[in-house]
Design a protein around this motif. Structure first.
Motif, PDB file in Angstrom:
ATOM      1  N   GLY A 103       0.801  -1.212   0.000  1.00  0.00           N
ATOM      2  CA  GLY A 103       0.000   0.000   0.000  1.00  0.00           C
ATOM      3  C   GLY A 103       0.836   1.265   0.000  1.00  0.00           C
ATOM      4  N   ILE A 104       0.141   2.390   0.151  1.00  0.00           N
ATOM      5  CA  ILE A 104       0.745   3.721   0.182  1.00  0.00           C
ATOM      6  C   ILE A 104       0.136   4.467   1.356  1.00  0.00           C
ATOM      7  CG2 ILE A 104       1.097   5.880  -1.094  1.00  0.00           C
ATOM      8  CD1 ILE A 104       0.468   4.289  -3.663  1.00  0.00           C
ATOM      9  N   GLY A 105       0.938   5.223   2.071  1.00  0.00           N
ATOM     10  CA  GLY A 105       0.404   5.977   3.195  1.00  0.00           C
ATOM     11  C   GLY A 105       0.432   7.474   2.994  1.00  0.00           C
ATOM     12  N   PHE A 106       1.214   7.954   2.042  1.00  0.00           N
ATOM     13  CA  PHE A 106       1.438   9.389   1.901  1.00  0.00           C
ATOM     14  C   PHE A 106       0.130  10.142   1.658  1.00  0.00           C
ATOM     15  CE2 PHE A 106       2.699  13.190  -0.584  1.00  0.00           C
ATOM     16  CZ  PHE A 106       3.497  13.785   0.379  1.00  0.00           C
ATOM     17  N   GLY A 107      -0.181  11.073   2.542  1.00  0.00           N
ATOM     18  CA  GLY A 107      -1.382  11.884   2.390  1.00  0.00           C
ATOM     19  C   GLY A 107      -2.642  11.234   2.929  1.00  0.00           C
ATOM     20  N   GLY A 108      -2.530   9.982   3.414  1.00  0.00           N
ATOM     21  CA  GLY A 108      -3.687   9.283   3.975  1.00  0.00           C
ATOM     22  C   GLY A 108      -3.299   8.609   5.274  1.00  0.00           C
TER      23      GLY A 108
END
Length: 229
Positions: A103-108
């Motif tokens: 996944g991605i966490g940047f900004g969320g």
């Protein structure tokens, strides 16, 4: 089927203690048997020894073991999330000296839910997870990590959604399938912020207002989210 590059991070050997270094060996030549289950400190060394700090946006790291018991029991993998408030809240699946970002966490909020499930019926439990990101438009995505080859696969809606899903998600195993729930009414206060940033516990989830969005189905060699009618 859309896939994302796994960016597998392998660490064949780490010099964990000074005695190993003093023996004349280097981190590349000293063979260390990793423990069956890693501590957050050990996992952090495994991850940070191999990642590109710029691409990961992890100037500082506070790695926390967020592994749900069923994922550990069925896959032998641990999930570690960087919950440092100034980080991008990345999550890594770690096992057998390997670490792969999921996944991605940047900004969320990064990964908010994960369950074990044999997606493609190959006899190996995979990891299915939901995460949110987006510094402009907040959006939530479901993906699964194939533990045979460590590739990530996006789970699409069927029929395809016309806009981004902005609510964060919780995944649950129900009747041997994965049910998808939207979290409703999460206020933008620090308590809600911390729950999603650090990964919701069972007690946190019990207090949430959840609305079932759909169910995940393996169809024609692809995993879909079929919305509730």
């Amino acid at each position: 089927m859309r896939t994302r590059s796994p960016g597998i991070l392998s660490l064949l050997a780490i010099c964990w203690v000074a005695a190993s270094c003093d023996s004349g060996g280097t981190p590349e030549s000293v063979s260390v048997a990793l423990p069956r289950k890693l501590t957050s400190e050990q996992a952090g060394k495994l991850i940070t020894a191999n990642i590109n700090e710029t691409s990961s946006r992890n100037g500082t790291a506070h790695w926390t073991d967020i592994t749900p018991p069923d994922i550990w029991e069925q896959t032998g993998h641990q999930l570690f999330k960087n919950i440092e408030e100034t980080s991008s809240w990345d999550t890594f699946a770690v096992s057998d000296g390997k670490a792969v970002q999921i996944g991605i966490g940047f900004g969320g909020y990064g990964v908010t839910s994960a369950v074990p499930y044999d997606v493609n019926k190959d006899g190996t439990a995979d990891i299915v997870y939901a995460y949110s990101f987006g510094s402009g438009i907040h959006r939530s995505v479901i993906e699964w990590l194939d533990l045979q080859d460590f590739t990530e696969h996006v789970v699409s809606n069927k029929p395809e959604a016309k806009e981004f899903r902005q609510e964060d998600l919780i995944l649950k195993i129900e009747n041997e399938n994965i049910a998808v729930y939207r979290i409703e009414g999460m206020d933008n206060n620090k308590a809600s912020f911390d729950v999603l940033r650090t990964y919701p516990t069972t007690k946190d989830i019990e207090k949430m207002t959840l609305v079932k969005e759909g169910e995940l189905v393996w169809e024609n060699s692809e995993f879909f989210n079929i919305p509730e009618k």
